[in-house]
Motif scaffolding. Structure first.
Motif, PDB file in Angstrom:
ATOM      1  N   SER A 107       0.924  -0.484   0.052  1.00  0.00           N
ATOM      2  CA  SER A 107       0.061  -0.388   0.138  1.00  0.00           C
ATOM      3  C   SER A 107       0.859   1.259   0.131  1.00  0.00           C
ATOM      4  N   PHE A 108       1.006   2.349  -0.636  1.00  0.00           N
ATOM      5  CA  PHE A 108       1.336   3.044  -0.668  1.00  0.00           C
ATOM      6  C   PHE A 108       0.447   4.029  -1.431  1.00  0.00           C
ATOM      7  N   GLY A 109       0.532   5.598  -1.328  1.00  0.00           N
ATOM      8  CA  GLY A 109       0.082   6.841  -2.117  1.00  0.00           C
ATOM      9  C   GLY A 109       0.710   7.726  -1.427  1.00  0.00           C
ATOM     10  N   THR A 110      -0.210   8.565  -1.709  1.00  0.00           N
ATOM     11  CA  THR A 110      -0.054  10.670  -0.865  1.00  0.00           C
ATOM     12  C   THR A 110      -0.764  11.241   0.022  1.00  0.00           C
ATOM     13  N   ASP A 111       0.075  11.824   0.634  1.00  0.00           N
ATOM     14  CA  ASP A 111      -1.294  12.979   1.511  1.00  0.00           C
ATOM     15  C   ASP A 111      -1.297  14.384   0.677  1.00  0.00           C
TER      16      ASP A 111
END
Ligand code: HEC
Length: 469
Positions: free
Chosen positions: A292-296
Protein backbone atom coordinates in the motif's frame (compact mmCIF):
# COMPACT_ATOMS: atom_id res chain seq x y z
CA UNK A 1 -44.09 -9.37 -68.93
CA UNK A 2 -41.10 -11.33 -67.83
CA UNK A 3 -39.81 -8.53 -65.61
CA UNK A 4 -43.16 -8.07 -63.88
CA UNK A 5 -43.11 -11.76 -62.84
CA UNK A 6 -39.70 -11.21 -61.33
CA UNK A 7 -40.99 -8.17 -59.48
CA UNK A 8 -43.98 -10.06 -58.20
CA UNK A 9 -41.71 -12.91 -57.07
CA UNK A 10 -39.46 -10.52 -55.21
CA UNK A 11 -42.47 -8.97 -53.55
CA UNK A 12 -43.58 -12.36 -52.27
CA UNK A 13 -40.17 -13.08 -50.83
CA UNK A 14 -40.02 -9.70 -49.13
CA UNK A 15 -43.47 -10.12 -47.63
CA UNK A 16 -42.51 -13.50 -46.25
CA UNK A 17 -39.35 -12.00 -44.81
CA UNK A 18 -41.31 -9.39 -42.94
CA UNK A 19 -44.13 -11.63 -41.78
CA UNK A 20 -41.98 -14.37 -40.29
CA UNK A 21 -39.24 -14.06 -37.69
CA UNK A 22 -35.87 -14.36 -39.36
CA UNK A 23 -34.99 -17.58 -37.50
CA UNK A 24 -38.09 -19.41 -38.80
CA UNK A 25 -36.63 -19.34 -42.31
CA UNK A 26 -34.53 -22.25 -41.10
CA UNK A 27 -31.10 -20.72 -40.51
CA UNK A 28 -29.22 -18.27 -38.32
CA UNK A 29 -29.28 -14.69 -39.51
CA UNK A 30 -27.29 -11.62 -38.68
CA UNK A 31 -30.16 -10.25 -36.63
CA UNK A 32 -29.07 -9.63 -33.05
CA UNK A 33 -31.58 -11.34 -30.76
CA UNK A 34 -32.02 -11.73 -27.04
CA UNK A 35 -31.90 -15.51 -27.03
CA UNK A 36 -28.85 -15.87 -29.27
CA UNK A 37 -26.70 -12.81 -28.44
CA UNK A 38 -27.88 -10.84 -25.40
CA UNK A 39 -28.77 -13.56 -22.87
CA UNK A 40 -25.21 -15.01 -22.83
CA UNK A 41 -23.80 -11.51 -22.15
CA UNK A 42 -26.26 -10.87 -19.31
CA UNK A 43 -25.52 -14.27 -17.80
CA UNK A 44 -21.78 -13.71 -17.77
CA UNK A 45 -21.55 -10.05 -16.83
CA UNK A 46 -24.77 -8.80 -15.25
CA UNK A 47 -27.02 -11.35 -13.58
CA UNK A 48 -25.04 -11.94 -10.41
CA UNK A 49 -26.08 -8.40 -9.48
CA UNK A 50 -29.21 -7.99 -11.62
CA UNK A 51 -31.38 -10.69 -10.05
CA UNK A 52 -33.89 -10.76 -7.23
CA UNK A 53 -32.33 -10.15 -3.82
CA UNK A 54 -28.96 -9.07 -5.16
CA UNK A 55 -27.69 -5.49 -5.15
CA UNK A 56 -28.95 -4.05 -8.46
CA UNK A 57 -32.29 -2.24 -8.77
CA UNK A 58 -33.82 -4.58 -11.36
CA UNK A 59 -33.58 -8.22 -12.45
CA UNK A 60 -32.26 -9.08 -15.92
CA UNK A 61 -32.78 -12.85 -15.81
CA UNK A 62 -35.47 -13.20 -18.48
CA UNK A 63 -36.45 -11.58 -21.75
CA UNK A 64 -39.58 -10.13 -20.14
CA UNK A 65 -37.44 -8.51 -17.44
CA UNK A 66 -34.71 -7.21 -19.76
CA UNK A 67 -36.89 -5.96 -22.62
CA UNK A 68 -38.14 -2.75 -20.92
CA UNK A 69 -34.53 -1.84 -20.04
CA UNK A 70 -33.11 -2.26 -23.57
CA UNK A 71 -32.42 1.47 -24.09
CA UNK A 72 -30.96 1.91 -20.62
CA UNK A 73 -28.79 -1.19 -21.13
CA UNK A 74 -27.50 0.26 -24.41
CA UNK A 75 -26.80 3.61 -22.75
CA UNK A 76 -25.00 2.23 -19.67
CA UNK A 77 -22.89 -0.33 -21.56
CA UNK A 78 -21.85 2.26 -24.16
CA UNK A 79 -20.39 4.50 -21.43
CA UNK A 80 -17.47 2.04 -21.09
CA UNK A 81 -15.80 3.93 -18.24
CA UNK A 82 -16.46 6.10 -15.23
CA UNK A 83 -19.60 6.87 -13.30
CA UNK A 84 -22.65 4.81 -14.24
CA UNK A 85 -20.83 2.51 -16.69
CA UNK A 86 -22.17 -1.06 -16.68
CA UNK A 87 -20.89 -3.54 -15.86
CA UNK A 88 -18.89 -1.78 -13.13
CA UNK A 89 -15.40 -2.77 -14.30
CA UNK A 90 -13.15 0.13 -15.10
CA UNK A 91 -9.85 -1.16 -16.51
CA UNK A 92 -9.04 0.85 -19.62
CA UNK A 93 -8.86 -1.44 -22.62
CA UNK A 94 -6.49 0.54 -24.80
CA UNK A 95 -3.49 0.50 -22.49
CA UNK A 96 -1.65 -1.94 -20.27
CA UNK A 97 -2.26 -5.52 -19.20
CA UNK A 98 -5.66 -6.93 -20.11
CA UNK A 99 -5.79 -10.36 -18.47
CA UNK A 100 -7.64 -10.39 -15.15
CA UNK A 101 -9.42 -13.05 -13.12
CA UNK A 102 -13.23 -12.78 -13.13
CA UNK A 103 -13.16 -10.09 -15.81
CA UNK A 104 -16.83 -9.17 -16.39
CA UNK A 105 -16.12 -6.40 -18.90
CA UNK A 106 -17.66 -6.43 -22.36
CA UNK A 107 -15.81 -6.57 -25.67
CA UNK A 108 -16.38 -3.84 -28.25
CA UNK A 109 -18.25 -6.44 -30.34
CA UNK A 110 -20.60 -7.18 -27.42
CA UNK A 111 -21.24 -3.47 -26.79
CA UNK A 112 -22.03 -3.05 -30.50
CA UNK A 113 -24.41 -6.03 -30.40
CA UNK A 114 -26.29 -4.59 -27.45
CA UNK A 115 -26.61 -1.27 -29.29
CA UNK A 116 -27.91 -2.99 -32.41
CA UNK A 117 -30.36 -5.07 -30.40
CA UNK A 118 -31.82 -2.02 -28.64
CA UNK A 119 -32.01 -0.03 -31.89
CA UNK A 120 -33.85 -2.85 -33.69
CA UNK A 121 -36.65 -3.00 -31.13
CA UNK A 122 -34.97 -5.53 -28.81
CA UNK A 123 -36.26 -8.71 -30.53
CA UNK A 124 -36.60 -11.93 -28.56
CA UNK A 125 -35.34 -14.32 -31.30
CA UNK A 126 -35.61 -18.08 -31.54
CA UNK A 127 -36.48 -19.59 -28.16
CA UNK A 128 -34.31 -22.60 -29.10
CA UNK A 129 -31.20 -20.33 -29.04
CA UNK A 130 -31.66 -19.43 -25.38
CA UNK A 131 -28.80 -20.86 -23.26
CA UNK A 132 -29.86 -22.77 -20.13
CA UNK A 133 -30.59 -20.41 -17.24
CA UNK A 134 -27.52 -19.73 -15.15
CA UNK A 135 -27.78 -21.52 -11.82
CA UNK A 136 -27.03 -19.42 -8.76
CA UNK A 137 -26.28 -21.43 -5.67
CA UNK A 138 -28.75 -19.50 -3.54
CA UNK A 139 -30.37 -16.14 -3.42
CA UNK A 140 -27.43 -14.41 -1.85
CA UNK A 141 -25.35 -14.69 -5.07
CA UNK A 142 -21.77 -15.08 -3.88
CA UNK A 143 -19.29 -14.39 -6.67
CA UNK A 144 -16.88 -16.94 -5.20
CA UNK A 145 -19.50 -19.73 -5.36
CA UNK A 146 -21.05 -21.22 -2.22
CA UNK A 147 -18.67 -20.35 0.61
CA UNK A 148 -17.30 -23.07 2.91
CA UNK A 149 -17.66 -20.71 5.86
CA UNK A 150 -19.83 -17.63 6.29
CA UNK A 151 -19.28 -15.36 9.28
CA UNK A 152 -21.55 -12.48 10.22
CA UNK A 153 -20.23 -9.36 11.92
CA UNK A 154 -22.03 -7.71 14.83
CA UNK A 155 -25.03 -5.68 13.64
CA UNK A 156 -24.97 -1.89 13.46
CA UNK A 157 -27.74 0.63 13.19
CA UNK A 158 -27.51 3.91 11.34
CA UNK A 159 -30.09 6.72 11.54
CA UNK A 160 -31.21 8.27 8.23
CA UNK A 161 -29.23 11.42 8.95
CA UNK A 162 -26.22 10.97 11.17
CA UNK A 163 -22.59 12.03 11.33
CA UNK A 164 -20.13 9.50 9.92
CA UNK A 165 -19.02 6.92 12.47
CA UNK A 166 -15.52 5.51 12.92
CA UNK A 167 -14.82 2.70 15.35
CA UNK A 168 -14.34 -1.02 15.85
CA UNK A 169 -16.73 -3.98 15.92
CA UNK A 170 -16.53 -6.85 18.39
CA UNK A 171 -14.53 -9.89 17.17
CA UNK A 172 -16.32 -12.91 15.71
CA UNK A 173 -15.03 -16.46 16.39
CA UNK A 174 -14.46 -18.48 13.21
CA UNK A 175 -15.42 -21.70 15.02
CA UNK A 176 -12.69 -23.55 13.07
CA UNK A 177 -11.41 -26.70 14.73
CA UNK A 178 -8.54 -27.17 12.26
CA UNK A 179 -6.26 -24.81 10.33
CA UNK A 180 -7.58 -23.98 6.86
CA UNK A 181 -6.12 -22.02 3.95
CA UNK A 182 -8.35 -19.48 2.23
CA UNK A 183 -8.44 -19.60 -1.60
CA UNK A 184 -10.95 -16.77 -2.04
CA UNK A 185 -13.11 -14.53 0.07
CA UNK A 186 -15.87 -12.02 -0.33
CA UNK A 187 -17.41 -9.52 2.06
CA UNK A 188 -20.87 -8.11 1.59
CA UNK A 189 -23.15 -5.88 3.50
CA UNK A 190 -26.58 -7.27 4.34
CA UNK A 191 -29.14 -4.70 5.43
CA UNK A 192 -32.82 -3.82 5.53
CA UNK A 193 -32.58 -0.55 3.58
CA UNK A 194 -33.27 -2.18 0.23
CA UNK A 195 -36.97 -1.48 -0.13
CA UNK A 196 -37.16 1.69 1.88
CA UNK A 197 -37.76 4.91 -0.04
CA UNK A 198 -34.75 7.16 -0.51
CA UNK A 199 -31.67 7.43 -2.65
CA UNK A 200 -31.24 4.75 -5.32
CA UNK A 201 -27.54 5.29 -5.96
CA UNK A 202 -25.08 2.56 -4.95
CA UNK A 203 -24.18 4.63 -1.89
CA UNK A 204 -27.87 4.84 -0.99
CA UNK A 205 -28.03 1.08 -0.62
CA UNK A 206 -25.27 0.64 1.94
CA UNK A 207 -23.97 2.16 5.17
CA UNK A 208 -20.53 0.50 5.45
CA UNK A 209 -18.12 2.81 3.63
CA UNK A 210 -15.27 0.48 4.59
CA UNK A 211 -14.24 -2.10 7.16
CA UNK A 212 -10.65 -3.14 7.84
CA UNK A 213 -10.55 -6.83 8.76
CA UNK A 214 -7.92 -8.69 10.74
CA UNK A 215 -7.62 -12.25 12.00
CA UNK A 216 -6.07 -13.35 15.29
CA UNK A 217 -5.15 -16.87 16.29
CA UNK A 218 -6.20 -18.37 19.65
CA UNK A 219 -2.98 -16.94 21.14
CA UNK A 220 -4.05 -13.45 20.04
CA UNK A 221 -1.30 -13.28 17.40
CA UNK A 222 -2.22 -12.06 13.89
CA UNK A 223 -2.91 -14.84 11.40
CA UNK A 224 -2.68 -14.85 7.59
CA UNK A 225 -0.95 -11.47 7.25
CA UNK A 226 -2.94 -8.50 5.96
CA UNK A 227 -6.50 -9.20 4.85
CA UNK A 228 -8.47 -7.29 2.21
CA UNK A 229 -10.37 -4.16 3.23
CA UNK A 230 -14.11 -4.22 2.59
CA UNK A 231 -15.35 -1.21 0.63
CA UNK A 232 -18.65 -0.27 -0.90
CA UNK A 233 -19.15 -1.98 -4.26
CA UNK A 234 -15.96 -4.04 -3.89
CA UNK A 235 -15.74 -7.39 -5.67
CA UNK A 236 -14.40 -10.69 -4.33
CA UNK A 237 -10.73 -11.53 -3.63
CA UNK A 238 -9.26 -14.58 -5.29
CA UNK A 239 -5.78 -15.15 -3.86
CA UNK A 240 -2.77 -16.43 -5.82
CA UNK A 241 -3.27 -20.22 -5.92
CA UNK A 242 0.19 -20.68 -4.37
CA UNK A 243 -0.49 -18.13 -1.62
CA UNK A 244 -3.57 -19.33 0.28
CA UNK A 245 -4.11 -17.33 3.48
CA UNK A 246 -4.09 -19.10 6.82
CA UNK A 247 -7.18 -19.13 9.07
CA UNK A 248 -6.04 -20.89 12.20
CA UNK A 249 -8.15 -23.24 14.32
CA UNK A 250 -9.80 -21.23 17.07
CA UNK A 251 -9.08 -17.90 15.37
CA UNK A 252 -11.30 -14.83 15.52
CA UNK A 253 -12.06 -12.23 12.87
CA UNK A 254 -12.16 -8.63 13.99
CA UNK A 255 -12.88 -5.27 12.44
CA UNK A 256 -10.56 -2.71 14.03
CA UNK A 257 -11.57 0.15 11.74
CA UNK A 258 -15.09 0.53 10.45
CA UNK A 259 -16.47 3.63 8.76
CA UNK A 260 -20.26 3.99 8.57
CA UNK A 261 -22.03 6.61 6.50
CA UNK A 262 -25.74 7.44 6.77
CA UNK A 263 -27.69 6.69 3.59
CA UNK A 264 -30.90 8.61 4.21
CA UNK A 265 -32.80 5.57 5.54
CA UNK A 266 -32.92 4.03 8.98
CA UNK A 267 -30.67 1.02 8.32
CA UNK A 268 -29.79 -2.11 10.27
CA UNK A 269 -26.74 -3.71 8.73
CA UNK A 270 -24.03 -6.32 9.20
CA UNK A 271 -21.20 -7.69 7.09
CA UNK A 272 -21.15 -11.26 5.86
CA UNK A 273 -17.74 -12.70 5.18
CA UNK A 274 -17.66 -15.74 2.89
CA UNK A 275 -14.52 -17.93 2.72
CA UNK A 276 -13.66 -20.56 0.11
CA UNK A 277 -11.02 -22.98 1.43
CA UNK A 278 -8.30 -24.97 -0.26
CA UNK A 279 -8.63 -28.72 0.39
CA UNK A 280 -7.41 -30.00 3.76
CA UNK A 281 -3.67 -30.70 3.46
CA UNK A 282 -2.97 -27.76 1.11
CA UNK A 283 0.31 -25.96 1.82
CA UNK A 284 1.10 -22.49 0.42
CA UNK A 285 4.35 -22.12 -1.54
CA UNK A 286 4.59 -18.37 -1.08
CA UNK A 287 3.03 -15.66 1.04
CA UNK A 288 1.30 -12.64 -0.37
CA UNK A 289 1.69 -9.17 1.09
CA UNK A 290 -0.41 -6.05 1.08
CA UNK A 291 1.47 -3.34 -0.78
CA UNK A 292 0.00 0.00 0.00
CA UNK A 293 1.40 3.38 -0.92
CA UNK A 294 0.11 6.82 -1.74
CA UNK A 295 0.42 10.45 -0.76
CA UNK A 296 -1.23 12.81 1.70
CA UNK A 297 -0.35 15.79 -0.46
CA UNK A 298 -3.78 16.41 -1.95
CA UNK A 299 -4.81 19.97 -2.68
CA UNK A 300 -7.71 20.48 -5.07
CA UNK A 301 -9.15 23.98 -5.56
CA UNK A 302 -12.88 24.27 -6.16
CA UNK A 303 -13.82 23.76 -9.81
CA UNK A 304 -10.42 22.28 -10.73
CA UNK A 305 -9.22 19.19 -12.55
CA UNK A 306 -5.93 18.07 -11.02
CA UNK A 307 -3.57 15.10 -11.19
CA UNK A 308 -1.19 13.96 -8.48
CA UNK A 309 1.38 11.18 -8.26
CA UNK A 310 2.93 8.98 -5.58
CA UNK A 311 5.92 6.65 -5.73
CA UNK A 312 7.39 3.56 -4.14
CA UNK A 313 10.75 1.86 -4.76
CA UNK A 314 10.63 -1.93 -4.62
CA UNK A 315 13.04 -3.32 -2.00
CA UNK A 316 12.76 -6.85 -3.43
CA UNK A 317 11.65 -8.39 -6.72
CA UNK A 318 7.85 -8.41 -6.76
CA UNK A 319 5.09 -10.40 -8.39
CA UNK A 320 2.19 -7.96 -8.37
CA UNK A 321 -1.01 -9.98 -8.13
CA UNK A 322 -3.67 -7.34 -7.51
CA UNK A 323 -4.16 -3.75 -8.67
CA UNK A 324 -6.58 -1.79 -6.51
CA UNK A 325 -6.92 1.96 -6.99
CA UNK A 326 -8.27 3.75 -3.95
CA UNK A 327 -9.55 7.30 -4.19
CA UNK A 328 -12.64 9.14 -3.01
CA UNK A 329 -15.50 11.13 -4.54
CA UNK A 330 -13.36 13.47 -6.68
CA UNK A 331 -11.27 10.58 -8.10
CA UNK A 332 -12.00 9.68 -11.71
CA UNK A 333 -8.95 7.70 -12.88
CA UNK A 334 -5.73 6.08 -11.70
CA UNK A 335 -2.74 4.83 -13.69
CA UNK A 336 0.06 2.60 -12.47
CA UNK A 337 3.50 2.84 -14.09
CA UNK A 338 6.58 0.71 -13.52
CA UNK A 339 9.81 2.68 -14.02
CA UNK A 340 13.01 0.76 -14.63
CA UNK A 341 15.93 3.07 -15.34
CA UNK A 342 14.84 5.11 -18.31
CA UNK A 343 12.14 2.61 -19.25
CA UNK A 344 8.59 3.56 -18.23
CA UNK A 345 5.77 1.09 -18.72
CA UNK A 346 2.14 1.79 -17.92
CA UNK A 347 0.95 -1.43 -16.31
CA UNK A 348 -2.68 -0.33 -16.12
CA UNK A 349 -5.08 2.58 -16.05
CA UNK A 350 -8.57 2.35 -14.61
CA UNK A 351 -11.30 4.90 -14.46
CA UNK A 352 -12.74 5.36 -11.02
CA UNK A 353 -16.25 5.82 -9.62
CA UNK A 354 -16.38 6.04 -5.85
CA UNK A 355 -19.60 4.02 -5.83
CA UNK A 356 -17.51 1.01 -6.86
CA UNK A 357 -14.15 0.48 -5.19
CA UNK A 358 -12.93 -2.33 -7.41
CA UNK A 359 -10.06 -4.74 -7.06
CA UNK A 360 -8.44 -6.26 -10.15
CA UNK A 361 -6.59 -9.58 -9.78
CA UNK A 362 -4.20 -10.42 -12.61
CA UNK A 363 -4.34 -13.82 -14.31
CA UNK A 364 -1.44 -15.89 -13.02
CA UNK A 365 0.54 -15.65 -16.26
CA UNK A 366 -0.12 -11.90 -16.61
CA UNK A 367 0.82 -10.69 -13.12
CA UNK A 368 3.65 -8.12 -13.43
CA UNK A 369 7.11 -9.48 -12.51
CA UNK A 370 9.09 -6.47 -11.39
CA UNK A 371 12.79 -6.42 -10.52
CA UNK A 372 14.20 -4.98 -7.29
CA UNK A 373 14.55 -1.21 -7.57
CA UNK A 374 11.54 -0.75 -9.85
CA UNK A 375 9.83 2.54 -9.08
CA UNK A 376 6.09 2.07 -8.89
CA UNK A 377 4.28 5.27 -9.75
CA UNK A 378 0.59 5.91 -9.36
CA UNK A 379 -1.10 8.94 -10.89
CA UNK A 380 -4.54 9.90 -9.70
CA UNK A 381 -6.80 12.15 -11.74
CA UNK A 382 -9.28 14.22 -9.76
CA UNK A 383 -12.29 16.11 -11.07
CA UNK A 384 -13.58 18.70 -8.62
CA UNK A 385 -15.95 20.28 -11.15
CA UNK A 386 -19.74 20.07 -11.60
CA UNK A 387 -19.09 17.46 -14.32
CA UNK A 388 -18.28 14.95 -11.56
CA UNK A 389 -21.64 14.06 -10.07
CA UNK A 390 -20.00 12.28 -7.13
CA UNK A 391 -18.79 15.62 -5.77
CA UNK A 392 -21.38 17.20 -3.47
CA UNK A 393 -20.24 20.81 -3.85
CA UNK A 394 -17.54 21.43 -6.45
CA UNK A 395 -17.19 25.05 -5.34
CA UNK A 396 -15.26 23.81 -2.31
CA UNK A 397 -11.55 23.23 -1.92
CA UNK A 398 -10.93 19.62 -1.11
CA UNK A 399 -8.01 17.79 0.45
CA UNK A 400 -6.91 14.72 2.40
CA UNK A 401 -9.41 13.11 4.76
CA UNK A 402 -11.29 9.99 5.75
CA UNK A 403 -14.75 11.01 4.63
CA UNK A 404 -15.82 10.22 1.06
CA UNK A 405 -16.11 13.95 0.37
CA UNK A 406 -12.44 14.33 1.34
CA UNK A 407 -9.72 12.71 -0.71
CA UNK A 408 -7.27 9.87 -0.84
CA UNK A 409 -4.74 8.64 -3.36
CA UNK A 410 -3.63 5.15 -2.45
CA UNK A 411 -2.79 2.01 -4.32
CA UNK A 412 -3.86 -0.91 -2.11
CA UNK A 413 -2.21 -3.67 -4.07
CA UNK A 414 -1.33 -7.24 -3.21
CA UNK A 415 1.76 -9.06 -4.29
CA UNK A 416 4.42 -11.58 -3.46
CA UNK A 417 7.99 -10.51 -2.64
CA UNK A 418 10.46 -12.95 -4.18
CA UNK A 419 14.07 -13.89 -3.57
CA UNK A 420 16.41 -13.45 -6.54
CA UNK A 421 16.19 -17.21 -7.19
CA UNK A 422 12.38 -17.23 -7.06
CA UNK A 423 12.29 -14.18 -9.33
CA UNK A 424 14.57 -15.82 -11.90
CA UNK A 425 12.36 -18.92 -11.77
CA UNK A 426 9.15 -16.90 -12.26
CA UNK A 427 10.66 -14.96 -15.16
CA UNK A 428 11.85 -18.25 -16.72
CA UNK A 429 8.38 -19.75 -16.28
CA UNK A 430 6.76 -16.69 -17.88
CA UNK A 431 9.21 -16.82 -20.81
CA UNK A 432 8.31 -20.42 -21.53
CA UNK A 433 4.54 -19.94 -20.93
CA UNK A 434 4.53 -17.09 -23.43
CA UNK A 435 7.07 -18.77 -25.69
CA UNK A 436 9.34 -15.74 -25.76
CA UNK A 437 12.45 -15.66 -27.92
CA UNK A 438 15.65 -13.97 -26.70
CA UNK A 439 15.14 -10.20 -26.79
CA UNK A 440 11.36 -10.46 -26.90
CA UNK A 441 9.52 -8.89 -23.98
CA UNK A 442 6.12 -9.27 -22.38
CA UNK A 443 3.78 -6.76 -20.75
CA UNK A 444 4.66 -6.13 -17.11
CA UNK A 445 7.83 -8.23 -17.29
CA UNK A 446 10.81 -6.00 -18.16
CA UNK A 447 13.33 -8.81 -17.47
CA UNK A 448 11.51 -11.29 -19.70
CA UNK A 449 13.83 -10.10 -22.48
CA UNK A 450 16.77 -11.85 -20.77
CA UNK A 451 17.28 -15.59 -20.55
CA UNK A 452 19.84 -14.84 -17.81
CA UNK A 453 18.48 -12.40 -15.23
CA UNK A 454 20.82 -9.49 -14.53
CA UNK A 455 21.42 -9.05 -10.82
CA UNK A 456 20.55 -5.72 -9.31
CA UNK A 457 21.55 -4.40 -5.91
CA UNK A 458 19.05 -2.85 -3.54
CA UNK A 459 18.81 0.78 -4.63
CA UNK A 460 19.12 3.69 -2.24
CA UNK A 461 15.74 4.85 -0.95
CA UNK A 462 14.16 1.41 -1.29
CA UNK A 463 13.42 1.18 2.41
CA UNK A 464 14.12 -1.91 4.49
CA UNK A 465 14.47 -5.13 2.53
CA UNK A 466 11.43 -7.33 2.95
CA UNK A 467 12.15 -10.88 3.90
CA UNK A 468 10.50 -13.12 1.27
CA UNK A 469 8.46 -15.92 2.88
C1 HEC B 1 -21.47 -5.62 -9.47
C2 HEC B 1 -22.90 -5.52 -9.64
C3 HEC B 1 -23.45 -5.16 -11.01
C4 HEC B 1 -23.11 -5.71 -12.22
C5 HEC B 1 -22.10 -6.81 -12.51
C6 HEC B 1 -23.92 -5.04 -13.19
N1 HEC B 1 -24.72 -4.11 -12.60
FE1 HEC B 1 -26.02 -2.83 -13.53
N2 HEC B 1 -26.39 -1.91 -11.76
C7 HEC B 1 -25.91 -2.28 -10.53
C8 HEC B 1 -26.37 -1.34 -9.53
C9 HEC B 1 -26.09 -1.41 -8.03
C10 HEC B 1 -27.13 -0.36 -10.18
C11 HEC B 1 -27.80 0.87 -9.56
C12 HEC B 1 -26.84 2.01 -9.44
C13 HEC B 1 -26.63 2.71 -10.73
O1 HEC B 1 -27.65 3.12 -11.32
O2 HEC B 1 -25.49 2.87 -11.17
C14 HEC B 1 -27.11 -0.75 -11.60
C15 HEC B 1 -27.75 -0.04 -12.60
C16 HEC B 1 -27.91 -0.48 -13.90
C17 HEC B 1 -28.73 0.18 -14.91
C18 HEC B 1 -29.53 1.45 -14.72
C19 HEC B 1 -30.86 1.15 -14.11
C20 HEC B 1 -31.69 2.40 -13.97
O3 HEC B 1 -32.36 2.52 -12.94
O4 HEC B 1 -31.65 3.24 -14.88
C21 HEC B 1 -28.62 -0.57 -16.05
C22 HEC B 1 -29.32 -0.32 -17.37
C23 HEC B 1 -27.73 -1.68 -15.76
N3 HEC B 1 -27.31 -1.58 -14.47
C24 HEC B 1 -27.37 -2.65 -16.68
C25 HEC B 1 -26.37 -3.59 -16.44
C26 HEC B 1 -25.88 -4.49 -17.44
C27 HEC B 1 -26.40 -4.60 -18.87
C28 HEC B 1 -24.89 -5.23 -16.86
C29 HEC B 1 -24.00 -6.26 -17.50
C30 HEC B 1 -23.42 -5.96 -18.79
C31 HEC B 1 -24.78 -4.79 -15.49
N4 HEC B 1 -25.69 -3.80 -15.27
C32 HEC B 1 -23.89 -5.32 -14.55
C33 HEC B 1 -25.11 -3.38 -10.28
C34 HEC B 1 -24.47 -4.16 -11.25
Amino acid sequence: MRSSIVIAGTAVVLAAGIALPAWSAGGQTDEVTFTKDIAPILQRSCQHCHRPDSIAPMSLLTYEEARPWARAIKQRTSLRRGRGAMPPWFIEKDIGIQRFKDDISLTEAEIAKIGKWADNGAPRGNPADLPPAKVFSDNSAWQIGTPDLILTSPAVQMKPINPDYWGALAPVPTGLTEDRYVAAMEIKEVNDSRNKPGRETVGGRFVFHHAVMSVNGPDGRPSGGAWPVHEVGRNADVFDTQAGKLLRAGSTVSFPSVHLHANGKETNAALQIGFKFHPVGYKPQIQSTLISFGTDDLDFPGGARVSQSAYMVLPQPLKLTVFEPHMHATGVRMCLDAINGSQVETLNCASYDHSWVKTYAYEEDAAPLLPRGTILKITGYFDNTPANKNVVDPRNWSGLGHRSIDNMLIMIAQGVYLTDEQFAQEVGKRRSELNLAEGQTAPGCPFCTFSKIPSRPTPPGAGPAVRPQ
